[in-house]
Design a protein around this motif. Structure first.
Motif: not given
Length: 136
Positions: A92-98, A100-108
């Motif tokens: 989950v951490e590595a995929r979340l980083e990817a 964000v790099a692809a344009g997502a924003t973190v809600i939680r």
């Protein structure tokens, strides 16, 4: 999010990139549980969360298929009832980083639910919210 306080269900097989869990957030869990019991035949098992609230696991036959929890408090002000799908990912951490790099924003940011897995909630480009999880 309050943590589940019960013996974990038998771990289901999961595959990276596949939907793993669905969760209904609602202000009226009694009505929605009655709706799904009457329309699709789900039955529900009630579980106490560590914050004193309740969580219901929906079963189709003997298979757990979804969860339901009541939205309450200021964190949910103005939030309509909604389904949150959870996509299984291998890290989950590595995929979340990817993401964000692809344009997502973190809600939680990533967090752990003991005996269940590691979770994060994000908003994909275009605005859709989704949960990503690495199951325990």
């Amino acid at each position: 999010m309050a943590y589940l306080q019960y013996e974990p269900m038998e771990a289901a097989m999961w595959t990276h990139g596949h939907f793993y869990w669905n969760e209904l957030m609602t202000r009226d869990p009694d009505t929605v549980r009655a709706f799904y019991e009457a329309t699709v035949g789900w039955r529900f098992a009630e579980h106490n969360l560590t914050d004193g609230s309740l969580y219901w696991v929906a079963f189709a036959g003997d298979t757990p298929v979804a969860g339901v929890f009541a939205m309450s408090g200021p964190d949910f002000e103005g939030v309509p009832d909604n389904w949150m799908p959870y996509l299984a990912v291998d890290d989950v951490e590595a995929r979340l980083e990817a993401a964000v790099a692809a344009g997502a924003t973190v809600i939680r940011p990533a967090f752990t639910v003991p005996a269940v897995g590691r979770f994060a909630i994000l908003r994909q480009p275009g605005g859709g919210a989704i949960g990503w999880m690495t199951p325990a």
